[in-house]
Design an enzyme around this catalytic site. Structure first.
Site, PDB file in Angstrom:
ATOM      1  N   HIS A 140       0.866  -1.186   0.000  1.00  0.00           N
ATOM      2  CA  HIS A 140       0.000   0.000   0.000  1.00  0.00           C
ATOM      3  C   HIS A 140       0.906   1.241   0.000  1.00  0.00           C
ATOM      4  O   HIS A 140       1.036   1.923   1.020  1.00  0.00           O
ATOM      5  CB  HIS A 140      -0.879  -0.064   1.265  1.00  0.00           C
ATOM      6  CG  HIS A 140      -1.964   0.955   1.305  1.00  0.00           C
ATOM      7  ND1 HIS A 140      -2.487   1.426   2.487  1.00  0.00           N
ATOM      8  CD2 HIS A 140      -2.648   1.589   0.330  1.00  0.00           C
ATOM      9  CE1 HIS A 140      -3.437   2.305   2.223  1.00  0.00           C
ATOM     10  NE2 HIS A 140      -3.550   2.416   0.927  1.00  0.00           N
TER      11      HIS A 140
ATOM     12  N   ASP B 277      -1.050   4.991  -4.711  1.00  0.00           N
ATOM     13  CA  ASP B 277      -1.700   4.145  -3.694  1.00  0.00           C
ATOM     14  C   ASP B 277      -1.065   2.761  -3.526  1.00  0.00           C
ATOM     15  O   ASP B 277      -0.986   2.268  -2.418  1.00  0.00           O
ATOM     16  CB  ASP B 277      -3.188   3.992  -4.054  1.00  0.00           C
ATOM     17  CG  ASP B 277      -4.030   3.459  -2.900  1.00  0.00           C
ATOM     18  OD1 ASP B 277      -3.757   3.836  -1.740  1.00  0.00           O
ATOM     19  OD2 ASP B 277      -4.945   2.663  -3.149  1.00  0.00           O
TER      20      ASP B 277
HETATM   21  C1  OXD Z   1      -7.707   3.789   1.106  1.00  0.00           C
HETATM   22  C2  OXD Z   1      -7.893   4.261  -0.279  1.00  0.00           C
HETATM   23  O1  OXD Z   1      -6.569   3.494   1.476  1.00  0.00           O
HETATM   24  O2  OXD Z   1      -9.028   4.545  -0.691  1.00  0.00           O
HETATM   25  O3  OXD Z   1      -8.691   3.705   1.847  1.00  0.00           O
HETATM   26  O4  OXD Z   1      -6.884   4.334  -1.004  1.00  0.00           O
HETATM   27 MN    MN Z   2      -5.147   3.465  -0.144  1.00  0.00          MN
END
Ligand code: OXD
Ligand code: MN
Length: 592
Positions: A237, A286
């Site tokens: 992430h 992300d």
């Molecule tokens: C999260 C996103 O981490 O939407 O919630 O990227």
């Molecule tokens: Mn995210």
């Protein structure tokens, strides 16, 4: 319009396994039509026009926001639902205490009962997609079956979707099967289930991004983290950003932060005015897939091709690139409207809301005009800072991994781990304090190892072991750092300005990787001396930089005790070397 029949003849015969699975799902869900998505721009326009005609999407001002539309979702369906998200492994311990678990057989029965007949009167869309550049050996494919055309439009912006992906699936002979239906949006009948051993996902009852765009959190993190462990890489992430100095050298950083820590802003940072000649290139905002390369370095691709970002707070000052890129061809979800039909959200410095995110006349007594988690979906190529290497099949070499969290007093502005194993401990210890936007309980520390708490598709103990194993394969591993933009003084005021000025900290990080910046050894790792950070022209309060770089051993003892307690939840699965690293860390702060 391209009819379903035309698509079937050209696409439905391309891969026998995909077609067989579509037939099987159609028998269960009984759609009126089957539509194979080719991913073309023309198809996007057709589906968008259909949704506009059905008033499922609202048009936005075509002069100021050409090609933009607004979706107002069911008010009960505006965010990810961690409590309804499951990892269904044969052995419960493989999912670990970090995941909700149901046995796969039971989960399938429960989900199939929900899916039975759920697409009657609807169209079943077949969405083949590729996570990562189509021709990258690091990319992995999937097919999402959905009954939501809104999902199809979002998948078109967020992934490499359609014919090329299906061609690759036919070559790979492997794909993740993701089945999705919005159902009746009843929160009592909403579940997001993952079957990593079968490479499949079943999601029912939500149209919200993280629950419904199955390429994103479900595939690219939960399923991919499992795939990555079996194949020797990492699915994380993390944003990926390239930082170019005035000499034209570009250094790539992969950064993991829990939500509400400014990840999208960091990925698109605008250098401060005094940083002439510096440029920032966004590879991803992300998710990062990280692979050991033949040369012993770690290489990253962004599996996504678009951004699904939080809108409130976006303005020309906080994120100029995001502000500019969402002015055309963008799907807005749950923002407010101005009298001249422009999207509006809290933090926007111009315009006034007249209709709120629930379609009601705006009344401040009803709360914010735009939902706090309202979103933009936009193709990454619209970002003025889109990296030239974002589509490179081999990815970009990562110089530094940066973890961060929102910590009021504990963590200094920046510190560097001693080595990879220590860095894994720093990542495993990531935690963040909750904000008012997220919950009523402000300032509660939430453990979020590697910012993966909601996204790791298997037991964290095994995950940390895998991180250690990946590090062992790297001759030149990235250096690992931790940053905290959110430290406050005794009056509760932020000590660091953040935003573009975070580049000053990233510059020290890069210089550490190059071996040209100084640091001193402390109980928690290497810290810059005040003089090693460029704070010129910032006008920091007297003493602020010293406070930002203070390490309080008593507070760190409490922190490490907390981490020890947290590790205990994972029992024997926590690698012995990580436990030993924590013991040395504890010893260092006790004797500091
Ligand atoms: C999260 C996103 O981490 O939407 O919630 O990227
Ligand atoms: Mn995210």
């Amino acid at each position: 319009m391209a009819t379903a029949t035309q698509h079937v003849t050209s696409l439905a015969t391309m891969d026998r396994d995909v077609s067989a699975w579509v037939d099987e799902v159609a028998r269960l869900t009984q759609p009126d039509h089957i539509f194979w998505c080719d991913g073309s721009d023309a198809e996007y326009q057709v589906l968008q026009r259909e949704l506009l005609a059905a008033k499922e999407l609202l048009p936005l001002n075509p002069q100021s926001f050409p090609g933009c539309v607004l979706s107002l979702s069911n008010p009960s369906d505006v965010a990810r639902v961690e409590h309804l998200t499951f990892v269904c492994t044969k052995n419960k311990d493989d999912a670990g205490p970090n995941n909700h678990w149901i046995a796969p057989a039971q989960a399938h029965v429960q989900m199939d009962a929900l899916f039975a007949g759920c697409m009657q009167g609807r169209t079943l869309y077949v969405v083949p997609y590729c996570m990562g550049p189509i021709d990258s050996p690091f990319s992995r494919c999937g097919v999402e079956i959905t009954d939501s055309a809104y999902v199809v439009l979002n998948m078109k912006l967020m992934t490499r979707m359609g014919r090329a992906a299906l061609e690759r699936i036919a070559r790979d002979a492997k794909f993740v099967r993701g089945l999705h239906s919005t159902g009746d949006l009843n929160p009592q009948r909403r579940f997001i289930m993952h079957f990593p051993e079968e490479l499949s996902i079943k999601s029912f009852g939500s149209g919200y991004g993280g629950n419904a765009l199955l390429g994103k959190k479900c595939h690219a993190l939960r399923i991919a983290s499992w795939q990555a462990r079996t194949e020797g890489w990492l699915a994380e992430h993390m944003l990926i950003v390239g930082i170019e100095n005035p000499q034209g050298e570009i250094y790539y950083l992969a950064c993991a932060f829990p939500s509400a820590c400014g990840k999208t802003n960091l990925a698109m940072l605008i250098p401060p005015a005094s940083y002439k000649g510096w440029k920032i290139w966004t590879v991803g905002d992300d998710i990062a897939w990280l692979h050991p390369g033949k040369d012993g370095r770690l290489y990253a691709i962004n599996p996504e091709s678009g951004y699904f970002g939080v809108v409130p707070g976006t303005n020309a000052k906080t994120n100029r690139n995001a502000y500019d890129m969402i002015r055309r061809d963008t799907i807005f979800t749950n923002v407010a409207l101005t009298a001249d039909n422009q999207p509006w959200w809290e933090g926007l410095t111009e315009g006034k809301p007249v209709i709120d995110w629930q379609g009601r006349p705006y009344d401040p007594a009803n709360g914010p005009a735009a939902h706090a988690n309202s979103r933009f979906t936009v193709a990454a190529k619209q970002n003025p800072g889109y990296s030239k290497l974002a589509d490179a099949p081999g990815g970009v070499p990562i110089s530094a991994i940066v973890f961060g969290g929102r910590r009021r007093t504990l963590a200094p502005l920046v510190y560097q781990a001693r080595n990879w194993l220590h860095g894994v401990l720093v990542g495993a210890g990531v935690a963040s304090e909750t904000t008012a936007a997220a919950t009523d309980a402000v300032g509660v520390v939430r453990r979020d190892p590697m910012a993966m708490k909601p996204f790791a598709g298997y037991n964290f103990g095994d995950y940390w072991a895998h991180w250690i194993n990946v590090g062992a394969k790297l001759k030149s591993p990235p250096q690992i750092f931790h940053v905290n933009w959110f430290r406050r003084d005794s009056a509760g005021k932020f000590l660091w300005p953040g935003y573009g000025d975070n580049l000053r900290v990233l510059r020290w990080i890069i210089d550490r990787c190059k071996g040209t910046a100084k640091a001193h050894d402390t109980a928690i790792g290497y810290l810059p001396n005040a003089a090693d950070l460029d704070v010129q022209g910032l006008g920091l309060a007297p003493g602020a930089i010293d406070e930002l770089l203070t390490v309080n051993p008593e507070l760190w003892q409490v922190e490490f005790d907390g981490i020890q307690e947290y590790f205990a939840e994972f029992g024997e699965r926590v690698p012995a070397s990580l436990k030993a690293e924590l013991q040395s860390a504890l010893l260092r702060v006790r004797t500091a």
